[in-house]
Design an enzyme around this catalytic site. Structure first.
Site, PDB file in Angstrom:
ATOM      1  N   LYS A  83       0.784  -1.120  -0.249  1.00 40.72           N
ATOM      2  CA  LYS A  83       0.071  -0.054  -0.110  1.00 40.72           C
ATOM      3  C   LYS A  83       0.753   1.136   0.014  1.00 40.72           C
ATOM      4  O   LYS A  83       0.365   2.320  -0.366  1.00 40.72           O
ATOM      5  CB  LYS A  83      -1.063   0.005   1.212  1.00 40.72           C
ATOM      6  CG  LYS A  83      -0.333   0.403   2.574  1.00 40.72           C
ATOM      7  CD  LYS A  83      -1.520   0.058   3.459  1.00 40.72           C
ATOM      8  CE  LYS A  83      -0.762   0.193   5.078  1.00 40.72           C
ATOM      9  NZ  LYS A  83      -0.176   1.558   5.071  1.00 40.72           N
ATOM     10  N   ASP A  84       2.272   1.050   0.391  1.00 45.83           N
ATOM     11  CA  ASP A  84       3.158   2.209   0.457  1.00 45.83           C
ATOM     12  C   ASP A  84       3.734   2.434  -0.949  1.00 45.83           C
ATOM     13  O   ASP A  84       4.361   3.397  -1.370  1.00 45.83           O
ATOM     14  CB  ASP A  84       4.230   2.096   1.231  1.00 45.83           C
ATOM     15  CG  ASP A  84       3.545   2.067   2.938  1.00 45.83           C
ATOM     16  OD1 ASP A  84       2.582   2.522   3.118  1.00 45.83           O
ATOM     17  OD2 ASP A  84       4.309   1.416   3.549  1.00 45.83           O
ATOM     18  N   ARG A 132      -7.331   8.396   5.189  1.00 41.02           N
ATOM     19  CA  ARG A 132      -8.561   7.619   4.859  1.00 41.02           C
ATOM     20  C   ARG A 132      -9.217   7.286   6.443  1.00 41.02           C
ATOM     21  O   ARG A 132     -10.469   7.237   6.157  1.00 41.02           O
ATOM     22  CB  ARG A 132      -7.876   6.423   4.292  1.00 41.02           C
ATOM     23  CG  ARG A 132      -8.943   5.267   3.863  1.00 41.02           C
ATOM     24  CD  ARG A 132      -8.350   4.029   3.441  1.00 41.02           C
ATOM     25  NE  ARG A 132      -7.367   3.552   4.270  1.00 41.02           N
ATOM     26  CZ  ARG A 132      -7.535   2.554   5.525  1.00 41.02           C
ATOM     27  NH1 ARG A 132      -8.795   2.217   5.499  1.00 41.02           N
ATOM     28  NH2 ARG A 132      -6.629   2.230   6.074  1.00 41.02           N
ATOM     29  N   ARG A 133      -8.655   6.757   7.319  1.00 38.28           N
ATOM     30  CA  ARG A 133      -9.283   6.462   8.449  1.00 38.28           C
ATOM     31  C   ARG A 133     -10.020   7.489   9.146  1.00 38.28           C
ATOM     32  O   ARG A 133     -11.321   7.510   9.520  1.00 38.28           O
ATOM     33  CB  ARG A 133      -8.519   5.900   9.371  1.00 38.28           C
ATOM     34  CG  ARG A 133      -7.797   4.425   8.937  1.00 38.28           C
ATOM     35  CD  ARG A 133      -6.670   4.094   9.965  1.00 38.28           C
ATOM     36  NE  ARG A 133      -6.143   2.454   9.253  1.00 38.28           N
ATOM     37  CZ  ARG A 133      -4.929   2.376   9.590  1.00 38.28           C
ATOM     38  NH1 ARG A 133      -4.233   3.149  10.164  1.00 38.28           N
ATOM     39  NH2 ARG A 133      -4.381   1.023   9.149  1.00 38.28           N
ATOM     40  N   ARG A 150       0.843   9.092  15.476  1.00 38.64           N
ATOM     41  CA  ARG A 150       2.011   8.624  14.568  1.00 38.64           C
ATOM     42  C   ARG A 150       2.802   7.994  15.401  1.00 38.64           C
ATOM     43  O   ARG A 150       2.782   7.783  16.652  1.00 38.64           O
ATOM     44  CB  ARG A 150       2.975   9.969  14.029  1.00 38.64           C
ATOM     45  CG  ARG A 150       1.738  10.876  13.117  1.00 38.64           C
ATOM     46  CD  ARG A 150       2.724  12.024  12.551  1.00 38.64           C
ATOM     47  NE  ARG A 150       1.749  12.666  11.585  1.00 38.64           N
ATOM     48  CZ  ARG A 150       1.247  13.695  11.721  1.00 38.64           C
ATOM     49  NH1 ARG A 150       1.163  14.084  13.344  1.00 38.64           N
ATOM     50  NH2 ARG A 150       0.407  14.329  11.091  1.00 38.64           N
ATOM     51  N   ARG A 156       2.319   3.452  19.257  1.00 43.35           N
ATOM     52  CA  ARG A 156       0.639   3.724  19.175  1.00 43.35           C
ATOM     53  C   ARG A 156       0.444   3.001  20.237  1.00 43.35           C
ATOM     54  O   ARG A 156      -0.740   3.501  20.941  1.00 43.35           O
ATOM     55  CB  ARG A 156       0.271   3.441  17.715  1.00 43.35           C
ATOM     56  CG  ARG A 156       0.792   4.372  16.651  1.00 43.35           C
ATOM     57  CD  ARG A 156       0.198   4.020  15.277  1.00 43.35           C
ATOM     58  NE  ARG A 156       1.069   4.812  14.391  1.00 43.35           N
ATOM     59  CZ  ARG A 156       0.497   4.857  13.077  1.00 43.35           C
ATOM     60  NH1 ARG A 156      -0.565   4.619  12.781  1.00 43.35           N
ATOM     61  NH2 ARG A 156       1.318   5.641  12.317  1.00 43.35           N
ATOM     62  N   CYS A 243      -1.291   7.150  -1.953  1.00 46.70           N
ATOM     63  CA  CYS A 243      -1.772   6.311  -0.754  1.00 46.70           C
ATOM     64  C   CYS A 243      -2.300   7.110   0.241  1.00 46.70           C
ATOM     65  O   CYS A 243      -2.510   6.630   1.376  1.00 46.70           O
ATOM     66  CB  CYS A 243      -0.463   5.494  -0.436  1.00 46.70           C
ATOM     67  SG  CYS A 243       1.044   6.412   0.081  1.00 46.70           S
TER      68      CYS A 243
END
Length: 309
Positions: A83-84, A132-133, A150, A156, A243
């Protein structure tokens, strides 16, 4: 003994992914010596937010230095979180292999009493750095307090434990690959939060003319995953999005039929465009491109551009 140098970022997750890849390659090529080389990328070093870099058109901040190492023959195979990876590779490079995908869904991890997204109280503090989230969350639960979060997975999880957040959203795949599956409280289904295109998959990138590395990498290629990813990434490319855009896509295959669901949302959650298409698996690329055109006709370009701004 043949020797192959495999390049990756130096994060705990990137190394775990790469060690898994090397172990699978070693099973197929037992007489080959594999060496892992870590490479620092701009995304690892920069203090600037990734969304800010993306808004300025700065692409490939997780992969450029690794691709430079490939082009200069300092490494032979690069392992990326797919996805990156930008939808277009630099000249001279190709994705030679996509191994079997891990669970593509996003997940919620919460404090005691905060284990289900639908049941969180109004004003609950949710941590995520993903555009997106954030868009999904604001569309689904506009009453939540969404805060930037981040860092790597350990950072996290630590922020959640310290009480800075009531819950956080992460990708299932990273937790599974780090053997942290028990930490997951809820898998978020597609009707709540659609995954990023390519989420949960890895890409093995090589020099196009390096026949040996291409052959070695292809030994763990998974055709089903490749077809699904092709549909999702053609959808992303057709939108002209990267992305970091508020775009979700997920393809499934059953009995030779691929079903692709796409989602584009306003960052503030005020507008959502969602559509689904299906067709023969041989047409997965065309299906992705066609779904993108359908959503552009419904106004998706304006939402993507607003997110850049």
């Amino acid at each position: 003994m043949r020797s192959i140098t495999v390049g990756t970022r130096g994060s705990t997750l990137a190394l775990a992914q790469t060690r898994w890849v090397v172990a699978r390659l070693k099973e197929e090529w037992p007489d080959t010596d594999f060496r892992i080389q870590t490479i620092s990328t701009k995304g690892d070093r920069s203090q600037e937010s990734l969304s800010s870099m993306a808004a300025k058109g700065d692409k490939g901040f997780w992969v450029k230095e690794i691709e430079d190492a490939l082009l200069s023959s300092r490494i032979d195979i690069a392992v990326h979180s797919l996805k990156d990876l930008p939808t277009v590779q630099p000249e001279g490079l190709e994705v030679a292999s996509i191994p079997q995908r891990v669970d593509a869904r996003d997940v919620l991890i919460g404090k005691e009493g905060m284990k289900r997204l639908a049941e969180l109280p109004a004003g609950a503090r949710i941590g995520t750095s993903s555009v997106r989230r954030k868009a999904f969350l604001r569309a689904y639960r506009p009453d939540l307090n969404i805060l930037d979060l981040r860092g790597n997975i350990d950072t996290r999880l630590g922020a959640l434990s310290s009480g800075d957040y009531d819950a956080i959203i992460l990708a299932a795949a990273g937790l599974i690959r780090l053997e942290l599956r028990p930490r997951i409280d809820e898998f978020l289904e597609a009707d709540v939060m659609l995954a990023a295109p390519g989420q949960g998959a890895l890409a093995l990138e090589t020099r196009s003319e390096d026949d040996l590395s291409v052959e070695v990498a292809y030994a763990i290629h998974d055709r089903n995953t490749d077809d699904r990813i092709t549909a999702e990434r053609e959808f992303l490319a057709g939108l002209g999005a990267g992305c970091m855009a508020p775009v979700g896509a997920h393809a499934t295959i059953k009995n030779g039929v691929v079903t692709l669901e796409g989602w584009v949302g306003a960052v503030d959650g005020s507008q959502v465009i969602r559509a689904t298409t299906s067709g023969d698996v041989a047409e997965c690329a065309d299906l992705g491109a066609e779904l993108a055109q359908d959503m552009l006709a419904q106004g998706a370009a304006a939402l993507i551009e607003a997110a850049r701004e």
